[in-house]
Design an enzyme around this catalytic site. Structure first.
Site, PDB file in Angstrom:
ATOM      1  N   LYS A  49       0.871  -1.197  -0.093  1.00 21.86           N
ATOM      2  CA  LYS A  49      -0.042   0.111   0.082  1.00 21.86           C
ATOM      3  C   LYS A  49       0.746   1.034   0.036  1.00 21.86           C
ATOM      4  O   LYS A  49       0.750   2.327  -0.585  1.00 21.86           O
ATOM      5  CB  LYS A  49      -1.095   0.174   1.074  1.00 21.86           C
ATOM      6  CG  LYS A  49      -2.288  -0.922   1.215  1.00 21.86           C
ATOM      7  CD  LYS A  49      -2.805  -1.754   2.038  1.00 21.86           C
ATOM      8  CE  LYS A  49      -3.509  -2.470   2.330  1.00 21.86           C
ATOM      9  NZ  LYS A  49      -4.369  -2.861   3.834  1.00 21.86           N
ATOM     10  N   GLN A  93      -4.775  -1.590   9.409  1.00 18.87           N
ATOM     11  CA  GLN A  93      -4.333  -2.874   8.963  1.00 18.87           C
ATOM     12  C   GLN A  93      -5.353  -3.954   9.428  1.00 18.87           C
ATOM     13  O   GLN A  93      -5.202  -4.133  11.185  1.00 18.87           O
ATOM     14  CB  GLN A  93      -3.213  -2.905   8.615  1.00 18.87           C
ATOM     15  CG  GLN A  93      -2.865  -4.573   7.653  1.00 18.87           C
ATOM     16  CD  GLN A  93      -3.550  -4.641   6.426  1.00 18.87           C
ATOM     17  OE1 GLN A  93      -3.670  -3.252   5.407  1.00 18.87           O
ATOM     18  NE2 GLN A  93      -3.894  -5.212   6.223  1.00 18.87           N
ATOM     19  N   ASP A 116     -10.832   2.644   3.566  1.00 23.02           N
ATOM     20  CA  ASP A 116     -11.646   1.640   4.205  1.00 23.02           C
ATOM     21  C   ASP A 116     -12.978   0.599   4.418  1.00 23.02           C
ATOM     22  O   ASP A 116     -13.469  -0.133   3.834  1.00 23.02           O
ATOM     23  CB  ASP A 116     -10.337   0.532   5.573  1.00 23.02           C
ATOM     24  CG  ASP A 116      -9.817  -0.451   5.029  1.00 23.02           C
ATOM     25  OD1 ASP A 116      -9.861  -0.680   4.432  1.00 23.02           O
ATOM     26  OD2 ASP A 116      -8.416  -0.392   6.557  1.00 23.02           O
TER      27      ASP A 116
HETATM   28  N1  GUN Z   1      -7.220  -7.034   6.210  1.00 22.14           N
HETATM   29  C1  GUN Z   1      -7.563  -7.950   4.837  1.00 22.14           C
HETATM   30  N2  GUN Z   1      -7.921  -7.176   4.038  1.00 22.14           N
HETATM   31  C2  GUN Z   1      -8.143  -6.040   4.458  1.00 22.14           C
HETATM   32  C3  GUN Z   1      -8.753  -4.299   4.273  1.00 22.14           C
HETATM   33  O1  GUN Z   1      -8.466  -4.068   2.872  1.00 22.14           O
HETATM   34  N3  GUN Z   1      -7.857  -3.586   4.822  1.00 22.14           N
HETATM   35  C4  GUN Z   1      -7.561  -3.837   5.840  1.00 22.14           C
HETATM   36  N4  GUN Z   1      -7.034  -2.693   6.470  1.00 22.14           N
HETATM   37  N5  GUN Z   1      -7.173  -4.356   6.944  1.00 22.14           N
HETATM   38  C5  GUN Z   1      -7.357  -5.496   5.837  1.00 22.14           C
END
Ligand code: GUN
Length: 291
Positions: A49, A93, A116
């Site tokens: 990211k 995350q 998110d």
């Molecule tokens: N863990 C798995 N997929 C995601 C996501 O799209 N965003 C976040 N923050 N954590 C994740």
């Protein structure tokens, strides 16, 4: 059988976003990436990211609280980011350590910066078909993959395997929406579903998001179906340098020959999640300036 190339489609979106960011007046969009502890998959996702943010001109601000961080400390950090006028998007995350209430953390992020899409308000807006919110990145990525591959869900039977807050529930709501590209007839299956193969075999479009390696086998898929594999599972593989290989929720080698289209793992849904996060971040920046 045609492969749906998530890498290529995500690269197109990244390119579009890069041009959009370059044309922005004023400061660059800023995305705060919060990773608590050192979960190996999270380390690799957050790195990806951060790299993609840099590529399109988004300022990625990585914050790494230790695994011992308390819920109150994490709340304090989120409150600070919520109040920081230089931050447009906040991502915490998942998964978080077990002593932290993940849902409470997602709710703490202010909806305008919730790129998110996990906040109560943003998930509610998906249900209400209100486009002013943010849609969670993996579900948004799946819809975009389908749209850009020419798959129209109208009238089709979409079967979603999995009911998670991050994928299953929101993607089911999106496929159900009364708008172009959607309008699917949606069934959601989960661990308590009886005779699962009988239901998945009805799917024109099967979305597998259960987090179990190679769970979907050939007997569960209707010939000609479109299969979207959301799983990213690490399975031990001593023949690899890393000691593991990535596999989806679909037994690709046996299912792929049956499908009209299928997404590979890696290189299917995964890159789309990152592309949608960037799209939400750029959008957050634009909305905040306009406000
Ligand atoms: N863990 C798995 N997929 C995601 C996501 O799209 N965003 C976040 N923050 N954590 C994740």
């Amino acid at each position: 059988m045609e492969l749906i190339d998530g890498n290529r489609i995500a690269a197109d979106i990244i390119k579009e976003l890069k041009a959009k960011v370059a044309a922005l007046k004023g400061r660059k969009p800023c995305l705060a990436l919060v990773r608590v502890g050192d979960d190996p998959a999270s380390v690799s996702y957050v790195r990806k990211k951060e790299q993609t943010a840099a590529e399109i001109g988004v300022d990625g601000r990585v914050i790494l609280p230790p695994v011992s961080t308390t819920q109150e400390e994490l709340f304090a950090l989120i409150d600070q980011l919520n109040a920081d006028s230089g931050v447009d998007g906040i991502l915490v995350q998942s998964p978080l350590p077990p002593h932290i209430d993940e849902l409470a953390v997602f709710r703490r992020v202010t909806p305008e910066k919730d790129v998110d899409g996990f906040n109560t308000l943003n998930l509610g807006k998906v249900a209400q078909e209100d486009p002013s919110g943010f849609v969670a990145c993996t579900p948004a990525g799946i819809m975009e993959l389908l749209a850009r591959s020419g798959v129209d869900l109208k009238g089709k039977h979409v079967v979603v395997l999995g009911r998670s807050l991050i994928v299953g529930k929101p993607v089911a709501l999106l496929a159900l929406q009364k708008r172009a590209g959607a309008n699917g007839t949606v069934t959601i299956c989960h661990s308590a579903t009886r005779d699962l193969p009988a239901i998945t075999r009805l799917a024109d479009v099967l979305i597998a998001a259960i987090g179990r390696p190679e769970f979907v086998t050939a007997d569960m898929v209707k010939p000609g179906a479109v299969v979207i594999d959301v799983g990213i599972n690490r399975v031990p593989d001593p023949s690899r340098k890393t000691g593991y290989r990535l596999t989806g929720d679909v037994a690709f080698s046996q299912v792929a020959p049956l499908c009209s289209r299928i997404t590979p793992v890696p290189g299917g849904v995964g890159p789309m999640t990152v592309a949608m996060l960037m799209r939400n971040t750029v959008e957050a920046r634009l909305r905040r300036t306009a406000a």
